[in-house]
Structure formats: C-alpha cells, structure tokens
Design an enzyme around this catalytic site. Structure first.
Site, PDB file in Angstrom:
ATOM      1  N   ASP A 459     -10.578 -13.601  -2.704  1.00  0.00           N
ATOM      2  CA  ASP A 459      -9.647 -12.661  -3.289  1.00  0.00           C
ATOM      3  C   ASP A 459      -9.807 -11.485  -2.496  1.00  0.00           C
ATOM      4  OD1 ASP A 459      -8.272 -11.775  -5.660  1.00  0.00           O
ATOM      5  OD2 ASP A 459     -10.228 -10.981  -6.455  1.00  0.00           O
ATOM      6  N   THR A 461      -8.695  -7.726  -4.477  1.00  0.00           N
ATOM      7  CA  THR A 461      -9.338  -6.766  -4.904  1.00  0.00           C
ATOM      8  C   THR A 461     -10.717  -6.879  -5.670  1.00  0.00           C
ATOM      9  OG1 THR A 461      -6.835  -6.347  -5.537  1.00  0.00           O
ATOM     10  CG2 THR A 461      -8.312  -5.115  -6.815  1.00  0.00           C
ATOM     11  N   GLU A 582      -1.603   5.415  -6.683  1.00  0.00           N
ATOM     12  CA  GLU A 582      -0.867   6.533  -7.596  1.00  0.00           C
ATOM     13  C   GLU A 582      -2.043   7.617  -8.211  1.00  0.00           C
ATOM     14  OE1 GLU A 582       2.431   5.108 -10.444  1.00  0.00           O
ATOM     15  OE2 GLU A 582       3.440   5.684  -8.693  1.00  0.00           O
ATOM     16  N   PHE A 624       8.534   0.813  -9.506  1.00  0.00           N
ATOM     17  CA  PHE A 624       8.264   0.215  -8.419  1.00  0.00           C
ATOM     18  C   PHE A 624       8.478  -1.221  -8.740  1.00  0.00           C
ATOM     19  CE2 PHE A 624       5.941  -2.343  -5.474  1.00  0.00           C
ATOM     20  CZ  PHE A 624       5.872  -1.934  -4.314  1.00  0.00           C
ATOM     21  N   LYS A 629      10.763  -2.154  -3.443  1.00  0.00           N
ATOM     22  CA  LYS A 629       9.315  -1.529  -2.494  1.00  0.00           C
ATOM     23  C   LYS A 629       9.360  -0.157  -2.772  1.00  0.00           C
ATOM     24  CE  LYS A 629       8.309  -5.394   0.828  1.00  0.00           C
ATOM     25  NZ  LYS A 629       9.193  -6.237   0.197  1.00  0.00           N
ATOM     26  N   ARG A 677      -2.974   2.787   3.566  1.00  0.00           N
ATOM     27  CA  ARG A 677      -1.824   2.190   2.981  1.00  0.00           C
ATOM     28  C   ARG A 677      -0.740   3.530   3.155  1.00  0.00           C
ATOM     29  NH1 ARG A 677      -5.092  -0.647  -2.036  1.00  0.00           N
ATOM     30  NH2 ARG A 677      -3.198  -1.379  -2.802  1.00  0.00           N
ATOM     31  N   THR A 678       0.468   3.217   3.466  1.00  0.00           N
ATOM     32  CA  THR A 678       1.551   4.440   3.711  1.00  0.00           C
ATOM     33  C   THR A 678       2.366   4.569   2.839  1.00  0.00           C
ATOM     34  OG1 THR A 678       2.659   3.050   5.462  1.00  0.00           O
ATOM     35  CG2 THR A 678       0.973   4.249   6.385  1.00  0.00           C
ATOM     36  N   ASP A 759      -1.626  -8.868  -5.008  1.00  0.00           N
ATOM     37  CA  ASP A 759      -1.381  -7.638  -4.813  1.00  0.00           C
ATOM     38  C   ASP A 759      -0.184  -7.927  -3.727  1.00  0.00           C
ATOM     39  OD1 ASP A 759      -1.337  -4.991  -4.550  1.00  0.00           O
ATOM     40  OD2 ASP A 759      -3.345  -4.823  -4.173  1.00  0.00           O
ATOM     41  N   ASN A 868      -8.564 -13.888 -12.980  1.00  0.00           N
ATOM     42  CA  ASN A 868      -7.422 -14.487 -12.193  1.00  0.00           C
ATOM     43  C   ASN A 868      -7.990 -15.580 -11.021  1.00  0.00           C
ATOM     44  OD1 ASN A 868      -8.422 -12.203 -10.839  1.00  0.00           O
ATOM     45  ND2 ASN A 868      -6.600 -12.391  -9.729  1.00  0.00           N
TER      46      ASN A 868
END
Length: 1138
Positions: A459, A461, A582, A624, A629, A677-678, A759, A868
């Site tokens: 996995d 995350t 965020e 989102f 995206k 991550r952009t 993800d 999960n």
C-alpha cells in the site's frame, strides 16, 4: 516488453481477417488450434484489426481462458483434472440451488418506517468467525486430515484395534497423533473464541434510534433498513445511511474513513437540505418522505439516489450523491448526525469489500506433503516385494498389511510435531528480535513463507509514506522560494498588507481590499515581486476545501462568534480537509502570515499579519474529481465586492487553461523529479455581469436529468479560459524511515514490488519516484484511461512495444483490461521492474493478488496498514500489517504485524531465510530418521525368512523418536548458514531461496540413499559381528543407530550453538541411563523369546568396539564426502563467509 511475441499490425483493408473471429472462420480456427497453439496463444486476441471491434462483442470466446479450456477434450481432459472440475461444478451448483443467492435490487426506503419495506433485508450483524458450534470439530478435523500425512496416521492408528494386525502397544500410535490433534484443536478454539468476542462486542454496541415516542436504545445488530439512527461524535457508524440532519449549524459534518479506504484525512459530508431545514428533530416523523437508493454495490466512491418529500406542494425532489452518505465502519468526527438506514449487514459497502479469510498453508508444507506421498508409494512397493519373496503363503493379504504397519515408520508422525514446534520456535525468535521491536506473529503456521516470496504488493499511504505533507517550494516563474527562503515571503506579505492598510486609516476592514484594485488599475505593467507573492499566497489561502476546527468548541468557529470576540487562538486551531495536501498549503499560508480562521458553507475569513480580519463570500465551489484533476472556487471580497475565480490543479489539466508561458512545463518536470507533488494555481477576475450570466447557465445545467455531469462541466469550462498563472507549488509527502534502502534491498533480493493504492495517479507516480520504487533511469509508461475493448487493445499494443519500463495503471483501466485481456496484461505486467496501480478499491487489491498467484504460481506477500488493505492481506500467501495511524485493523488481520516498513527487510532476509532453511533441514532429517529404521527392519525381515516380526519393541520405538534423538534433531531450529549481517549485506542470497533448492526431490533422494546405506550397514554389521551372542544383535544395532543419528545431526549443523552441544550429550546420557532399566527390551522379537540382556555384556570391550566399528563405517564416508563437496563446489554463501 515481450520480445518473443511478435506485433504484426493488421491492414485495415483485409476485411476477411476482421471477420475471422465470427462464423465459419472461427470454427476453422478451432480445428488448427492445438497444432499451432503455442505461437498464437498470447498473440491472437491482441492482433485483431480495429474493425474486429466493430463486430459483435461475442468474440470473447477466443480469449485465453476459453482457449485453454478447448485444448483438451475427451478422455485426456477428464483424466488431467477434468473430473475435479466436474465435481466442483456439480457441488457449486448444488450449493447455489440450496441457498439461492438473493438478487440485489434498488430500494425505496420510507423515513422511520422499517415496516413499509417490501423486501426482507439482511440482519445488521458483523460475523468474522470461520465456524459455528456444529461445524467446529468437523471443520478443524477436515483441515487436518485433508493432508495426506495426517490421514495416513489415522488409518494406521485405527488398524491397531484389529487383533490380527496389532503389532505394538496402542500408545505407540495414538499418543503422537492425539498430541498433534489436541494442540491444533486448542489453537483453533482460542482463535475462534477471540473472533467471537470481537464480533459480539461490535454487534452489541448501543445506538439511539428515533421513534414516534422519542429516542430508544438499540443494539447495532437490531438496526433495520428504514430506521432513523442518531450517531454521536467519535462513534462508529453501524450501517450504510443517508445523512439527514446534523447538530452543526453549517449543515455538514466530517467523518473519518480510514477503516474503509485507508485515507487518514477527514471527509466532508452534507446533510439533505430539506430535512436539515426542519425546525426540530421530531418533525422527521411529521413529514411523508422517502429515499430511493440504487442496489448495493462495491464502489465506495459513488452513490446515486433521490430524496422525495411528498406532502409538500409541490413535492420536493433532491438528488443524492456520495457526499450525502455515511458508510458503515466510518467514524463521525464532528457533531451529532441523524441518518436513515439504507443498507445493513452483508449489503453494506464495508462488508462487500472484505473477503473471507482463507486458511493459509505454506509452500514447504505442500512440498513435504508431496514427499510423503512418494514415501507412501515406496512403503507399499517394499511391502509387496516382501510378500512376493515370501511366496504369497497363507493369508498373504494379512501379512501385506502387517508389513505396511511394520514399515510405517518410513513416514514418521513426529514430522508434524517437530515442524509445528519448529514454527512456534521461529515465531518466538521473530518476536524476541530486538532489531525489529513490536513485531507480532499472528499466524504461526507459515513463517517459512517469508523466505520464498517473489512478489511484494504494498500500500502507499501510511505504509511507504507517513501521510504527513510538508510545503517545500513556491515558484512564481521568475523567482523560486525553497524551505530556506520562506522568511522572504513572510516579509513580502507583511509589507504588502501593511501598505494596503495605510491609505484606509479610517476602517481597517476596507483596507486590504485596495491592493487588488491598484493591481488591476495598472495596465499590464510588470507587477512587483511583492504583489505577486501576495496574490499567490492569497489564492492558496482561499482556493481549498479546508475547515478550521477549534478544540473546546463543537465545530467550526461560527461567524457570529467571530464578530463578537474575534478570538481565534492559534494554539487550539486544527485544520480538516479531504486531502492532506490542502491542509499543508493552508498551514503554510498561516506560517507566512495569512491565516484561515473560520469557514462555513457560505463564507470564510482570513487574518492578516497585523491581525485584521478579511471576509470572503463563497459563491461557487467546483470540487476536485479524478477526471477534471482540478478544483475551483468563486469568491466575493466583502470589503471591495470584487469577484475572483481561483483554480488550482495538476499541471496536465491546467497547462491548457492558463495564459501562454514558457516555464511551467519545465519547472513541473523539475519538481516531479525531486518527488514533489505539484499544483498549478491560477485566477481570473470576473465582473458582476459575467458572474450572473455564468450562474444562471450553471444552475440550469445542474437541474438537467440527462448527461448532467457533461453539461455542468461544459458550463464551468466556459470560465476556464486564459486564466492568469499565479504560481506553482511543490509539496512533499514524507516517506517512512529508510524506505529507499529497504526497497532497494528487496529489489536486489529478486523481489518484484507492486504498489497498489487508492490515491490519485499523479501522487502515486510521485511517490514511486521519490521512494526509488522506480529508479531514476527507468521510463514510466502511464497506461491511458480505457473504457472499451478497442481502446484496451490499442493501449496494450502500445505498452507491449516498451522495454524495461515501469507501468502505472488506474483501477478503472485495469478492470477493463482484465475483463478482455487478463492473460496478456498479467504476462506483460510481470515483466515490468515495478508496477503502480492507483485508484484501487479494496476488492481490486485482493483481485490483483489472486491474479498473480494464479498466473505466476509464485508466492506473494501483501503489506498495508489500513482497513482497506485487509482483503489484500488475507488473499496473499503471506500478509504483513503495519500498526499505523490508520488503526489496527490491518495488523490484526495480518499473519505478521510490524511497526515500521523498514523492518520488512530483516523479517524476510534473516528470519525468512532461517525459517525456510531450518524447516527444510528438520523435515528431511526426521524423514531420514524414519527411513533408516525401516531399512533395518527390511534387512532384518529378509534375513529371518520374511517374518513380519518387529525388530524393536514398543518402548524402544517410541524412545527412538522422542527421548533418544528428539533434542539434537530439534536443535536444528537453531542452525543458521549465514550470519544475519551477511544476509542483510548481500540480499542477492535470497534469490536462491525462491528456487526452493533446500527441499526438493533431488535433496530428498540424496537423504533416501544415505538412509538406505546407513540402515544396511548398521543391520548387516550387527548380524556379521554378533558371533555366538545372537541375542545381542538388538543391543549392538540399536546403540550404533543412536550414535549414528547423533553424529548425523552434527554433520548437518552449519553453525554450532551451545544448546546443540547440550542436546547431543543429554540424549546420549538418557540412552546410557535407560540401558539399565530397559534390558527386557533388548531381546529379539517378543519378550517371550526369553533372551534378556545382561548388563555385563554392555560393559565389555567387545560390545564397545563392535558398536564403534559399525558407527564408523556408517558415518565416516559421509563426512569425507561432505568435506570434498565443501572444498570443490561450495555453496554461494560459504564464499562470502570465508
């Protein structure tokens, strides 16, 4: 990828070949299939021309599964497993006929009226038990006796109740079998009881149910479809519900979904507005309303339904989506919620996404099972030979059975006992290892699997990453800020907001509104860096879905409070959002001086460095989605009334939306290579007229029934043109400690690593690069989204042309490819150095594991840390759970539980290696111990006119397998061929283990030859040297046998441990001591022969030299051979240690 599979493009013109799949051509093809099968097997379905897709879709029959089924027909097919297939098909059909699976249907659920449901829905119980009271004993016994070894012992033991077949005492057969069964039954019973207690605890949790008479308490298991259930903060949601009301003024709440989808961030859920607006709770019963819900399904990310209130005029219709649902197994994080139950029990999303745990059996156990079958055949052959040489005299079948019992030691029952005790010992060693603290072994039956793994499915995350985001880089096109230059941004923000406040000395709240105006007034002049930084930071502070939550208050700070006391103390504020990225961005804007202090559904407030509060009204939010995206927001500033549309998203989506520039693509590439991550941030100022026009079109699109999403997207896209590019941000998801070296070690060990994550594609690709799952030099092939067979076909052909590149594929595309091209996709993916599957549901993860097992036949290991990942962990041959932030569900369901990802290196390289090598040595040695005594019995019987008389009596036989040789043989579990440091330094050594050379038919045959040689020498030696004292044959041969066994253990050991030495001497001491007591056993045949042993004989020199000579002849050649082998062809590990 696969060079052996040619790619011949099919010309469009050849209509014949497109038709080749349908009609007569297909039959013609079927005739030639077997002849040219190997060349066409993988190529055929992928080589169709595109016209082939326009034919009808019935050409699935030419796919691999059907092809393989067509291969063998008739008798050959029946013999080669066809009978098995027929039996399982019949039994499945019978089972399905007995318990007709109810078809899942869409439903209409009336609020608070369970009795109005037309259907009968399942009970809301959680059940993880494998057995019930009636099936427990039969189930456990079946699991034991389905192994050939145990079944064989059961038959042998039962035969001792027949007087004609009785050979020894009953206890010699029943004691070991009883011991094995008791241990197994007790272990299963304890596990089952624990599961029962866990289930009972969950099912008896109490919830408040709303009825006409008020609130009543109900157990979780008594909840029905249609009930109105109240769930408090931090309480688990008991069943799938539609969210009707909340105590929060905003009409929304947060829930934690970590046990459902593995993501630790909170999700925002919105109550149905019709019921949220009702004045009081009790009014839910005064209205006549119902929810129409789609049929239960697996997808946890989607839901379609409608809410209808009939008694109002006109009737109220509201569409329901995923944001109006509360799934079972999630936890309420803020406020109190009221929902109407729509799915219960096994129809809930969480239960549909979990699979039943299977009983795992190690590969080593299966291999030993095969060897025992070979030994059984040898046993039967030997008995038949004996009876034949006897000349089939008298009741020969009875003699045959007696011989079978005499030689039954060929298959030693102590094999199971020793191996099970060995497994327990390995488990204890793993848990005691100080280098990997916190490791727990939950399944003690498969530690050897850790040494045989070829595929590791992990996995992302919380397993590879810590799920903690850190803001690293802000790029404005001409200037870039990193972690060391953040203070410059802070000074820019302070200066720009203080300048903005100066002209408006009258009212602080109107001040900050001036900056954007001045910026707009200046016609296309290059703005100062300071104002550009301020614009970028403001955009990041406004364009998001984050809500500040204050400890000690019920929920988000309300606007009224803000007006009264403006007390937004920094120390008690926490941010909640559906994405940790965020939160990282908003935390960063706070650190540079612009703080988000409050938010509800209609407005948000920012605090400037000087402490002024700026209010912005939220006009529209575009959330989102994985398709778009990007996310957007339209806000109106309270002070100035300016309307601004902000948008942020992935570079691929934003590149076409923003105005032309020459730096965006290059900088995105640079950041991605650093593993960041952009996000691209842009804005557009709107006039009042532009916004009003947009709003009317947007609302119209939202009400349409057909193609709603497409129409809404089209309206939003009309705004997304020529936006002003503000900045590019880079956020880092911190990796777990030592992930990179661990992955590199596993790769060097020949283990292929697949990352399966729920993800987004961009995030997954970023982490694959930053964790070095994909090395810097490797290409990445991103599999384009496909939805039809034709697209899948073309995309697979494109992928096939790539060489040595990692594959990134999304769950939806994977589903399509598996539907049509399962065999081809798995074959191509297995040749990749690394595979990343993103947007995977829990069920898909488990499905991928099963596919790998089925297609490659190799051992798989799954590692994860969230609820999960449970299905994947249970499906794999070896499941490893990490105790992480996402709770303990994965670590409880796993076979092994570790505290950090880096521990997996030592677990596999050291403990996996030792467990496998030791069990292989132990298993073969125990077989050797049985073979040698059976050889002696055979020699003895053949010398004495093929009499079916036992050579050694009851207690000697029991003693031989236990007290005399057990300790030294069992001490092999302490042996190690390579020091732990070496195994970790040279992970390449692990590759040898996966080939399974420590226990194979070759090594087994070598042991068989050794046993025959030694058994023959011992028996013939004793018969040659007994001279006149014929009665002493037993004493001499048995003593020599014990010594030989002790010496053979010493020969097998590679690294001595002090306990091994103790075990050798202890066993020898036990034997010598027992000679004095057991003299009656050392006669030949029955005690009635009247031959007793005199202690005087044992102490004579004659006895000692005879025993020594026989032992020497049986062992010395093997020592010489071992020395020569070590000298001329040493194993790979010995080259390292020397």
């Amino acid at each position: 990828m696969a060079d052996g599979i040619p790619l011949r493009p099919v010309p469009r013109s050849s209509q014949r070949r497109a038709a080749y799949y349908s009609g007569a051509a297909a039959q013609r093809h079927g005739r030639y299939q077997v002849e040219d099968e190997s060349s066409h097997l993988d190529e055929m379905p992928l080589m169709m021309s595109e016209e082939g897709f326009e034919n009808d879709e019935s050409d699935y029959h030419t796919l691999p599964r059907a092809r393989i089924a067509q291969r063998r027909r008739g008798l050959e097919w029946f013999i080669c497993g066809g009978w098995k297939f027929l039996c399982t098909s019949c039994s499945e059909w019978l089972l399905n006929a007995c318990r007709r699976r109810k078809e899942l249907k869409a439903r209409t659920v009336w609020l608070g009226c369970p009795e109005k449901c037309e259907e009968k829905y399942p009970k809301n119980t959680i059940k993880n038990q494998k057995y019930n009271i009636f099936t427990f004993i039969p189930g456990v016994l079946y699991e034991q006796f389905k192994f050939f070894l145990n079944l064989y012992f059961l038959v042998v033991s039962c035969s001792q109740f027949v007087p004609a077949l009785k050979i020894g005492y009953l206890y010699t057969y029943w004691a070991p079998l009883g011991f094995v069964l008791t241990v197994t039954v007790v272990r299963e019973a304890v596990d089952e009881f624990r599961r029962y207690k866990r289930d009972k605890e969950m099912n008896s949790q109490l919830y408040s149910k709303l009825t006409v008479r008020g609130k009543v308490q109900v157990k979780s298991s008594d909840i029905q479809v249609g009930d109105l259930i109240i769930v408090e903060k931090n309480q688990r949601i008991p069943s799938d519900m539609v969210f009707l009301r909340t105590s929060e003024k905003t009409g929304s709440c947060f829930i934690r979904t970590d046990q459902l989808d593995g993501e630790t961030d909170w999700k925002l859920k919105v109550a149905v507005s019709c019921t949220q607006r009702l004045p009081a709770l009790g009014d839910l019963f005064s209205i006549s309303a119902y929810v129409y819900a789609q049929k239960p399904q697996l997808d946890i990310h989607s839901f379609e339904g409608t809410f209808t209130r009939e008694d109002s005029d006109p009737a109220v219709h509201e569409s329901l989506s995923i944001e109006n649902t509360l799934w079972a197994s999630t936890v309420v994080a803020s406020g109190t919620v009221i929902g109407v139950v729509i799915y219960t029990g096994k129809e809930t999303r969480s239960v549909m996404n979990t699979s039943n745990p299977k009983n795992k059996v190690g590969l080593l156990d299966l291999e030993l099972n095969q060897l025992t079958k070979a030994l059984f055949l040898a046993l039967v052959a030997l008995s038949v030979v004996m009876v034949t040489l006897q000349g089939f005299v008298g009741p020969w079948y009875r003699n045959l059975f007696r011989f079978l019992l005499l030689f039954s030691y060929i298959i030693p029952i102590s094999l199971r006992v020793n191996l099970d005790m060995g497994k327990a010992a390995y488990g204890w060693m793993i848990m005691r290892d100080e280098q990997i603290p916190g490791t727990v072994v939950r399944t003690s039956t498969i530690p050897e699997e850790l040494g045989r793994l070829v595929y590791l499915l992990t996995d992302k995350t919380g397993t590879l990453t810590q799920n903690e985001m850190i803001f690293k880089r802000l790029h404005l096109g001409t200037v870039s800020y990193g972690t060391d230059t953040m203070d410059e941004i802070q000074s820019h923000i302070v200066s720009s907001y203080s300048q903005a406040a100066v002209p408006a000395a009258g009212g602080s709240s109107s001040g900050p509104g001036c900056t954007p105006r001045r910026a707009q007034a200046a016609p296309k002049v290059r703005r100062s860096v300071s104002s550009r930084v301020q614009e970028a930071v403001k955009a990041l502070a406004l364009c998001h879905n984050v809500t500040p939550v204050y400890e000690g208050r019920a929920g988000a700070a309300d606007t009224e409070d803000a007006e009264v006391d403006q007390d937004f103390s920094d120390d008690s504020r926490a941010y909640q959002a559906s994405s940790p990225d965020e939160v990282a961005l908003v935390q960063w804007t706070e650190s540079v001086g612009l703080t988000l202090v409050s938010r509800d559904l209609t407005s948000m407030q920012l605090k400037t460095p000087a402490g002024h509060i700026l209010t912005y009204y939220i006009l529209q939010i575009f959330p989102f989605t994985s398709e778009s995206k990007r996310m957007g927001i339209i806000v109106r500033e309270e002070a100035s009334g300016d309307i601004t549309f902000y948008m942020k998203g992935a570079d691929v989506a934003m590149a076409t939306i923003v105005q032309y520039n020459d730096w965006l693509e290059e900088e995105c590439g640079n950041m991605a290579r650093e593993g960041l991550r952009t996000l691209v941030v842009a804005k557009k100022s709107l006039t009042e007229e532009q916004y009003q026009d947009f709003e009317s079109r947007y609302n119209q699109a939202k009400l349409s029934i057909h193609d709603r999403t497409l129409k809404v997207a089209a309206v939003v896209e009309s705004l997304e043109r020529e936006m002003e590019l503000l900045c590019l941000t880079g956020v880092e998801d911190q990796l777990q400690a030592d992930v990179r070296p661990t992955l590199e070690m596993l790769r060097n060990a020949g283990i292929k690593i697949w990352m399966l994550t729920g993800d987004k594609l961009e995030t997954a690709t970023c982490i694959a690069k930053s964790s070095h799952l994909v090395s810097r030099t490797q290409d990445i092939h991103i599999f384009r989204p496909v939805s039809t067979r034709g697209e899948a076909h073309l995309e697979l052909n494109a992928f096939r042309r790539k060489h040595d590149c990692a594959l990134v594929i999304s769950g939806d595309s994977l589903e399509v490819c598996l539907k049509y091209y399962e065999h081809e996709l798995v074959e191509l993916a297995c040749q990749c150095p690394a595979v990343v599957c993103c947007r995977c549901s829990p069920t898909q993860k488990a499905h991928i594991v099963k596919l790998l097992q089925h297609h490659t036949g190799r051992r798989t290991c799954a590692i994860g840390d969230g609820g999960n990942d449970v299905s994947m962990i249970q499906a794999a041959d070896c499941g490893i759970g990490i105790e992480g932030k996402e709770g303990k569900q994965a670590s409880l369901a796993a076979d092994f539980s570790i505290s950090q990802f880096k521990h997996i290196g030592r677990l596999l390289m050291v403990h996996g290696r030792n467990s496998y090598k030791r069990s292989a040595a132990l298993g073969q040695f125990v077989m050797h111990r049985g073979l040698i005594i059976s050889t002696m019995q055979a020699v003895f019987s053949s010398v004495f006119y093929f009499a079916s008389v036992p050579l050694y009596q009851g207690f000697l036989m029991v003693g031989y397998a236990t007290i005399y040789t057990m300790f030294p043989v069992f001490s092999l579990v302490l042996d190690q061929d390579v020091k732990p440091e070496m195994a970790l330094l040279y992970p390449e050594l692990y590759k040898d283990l996966t080939k399974g050379r420590s226990l194979s038919f070759k090594t087994f045959l070598i042991w068989v030859l050794i046993s025959i040689y030694q058994g023959g020498i011992l028996m013939y030696g004793a018969l040659l040297l007994f001279e006149s004292e014929f009665v002493h044959v037993v004493a001499i041969s048995f003593t020599a046998l014990i010594l030989t066994e002790l010496l053979m253990v010493a020969l097998t050991i590679r690294t001595w441990h002090w306990l091994m030495v103790v075990a050798e001497f202890l066993s020898l001491g036990c034997y010598v001591a027992s000679l004095a007591f057991l003299n009656e056993y050392f006669g030949i045949g029955r005690v009635s022969f009247g031959a007793f042993l005199d202690v005087a004989f044992i102490t004579t020199v004659t006895f000692l030299w005879k025993v020594s000579a026989i032992t020497l002849v049986s062992c010395l050649p093997l020592y010489i051979l071992k020395y020569l082998k070590r000298k001329f062809s040493p194993p790979s590990y010995s080259k390292l240690t020397s």
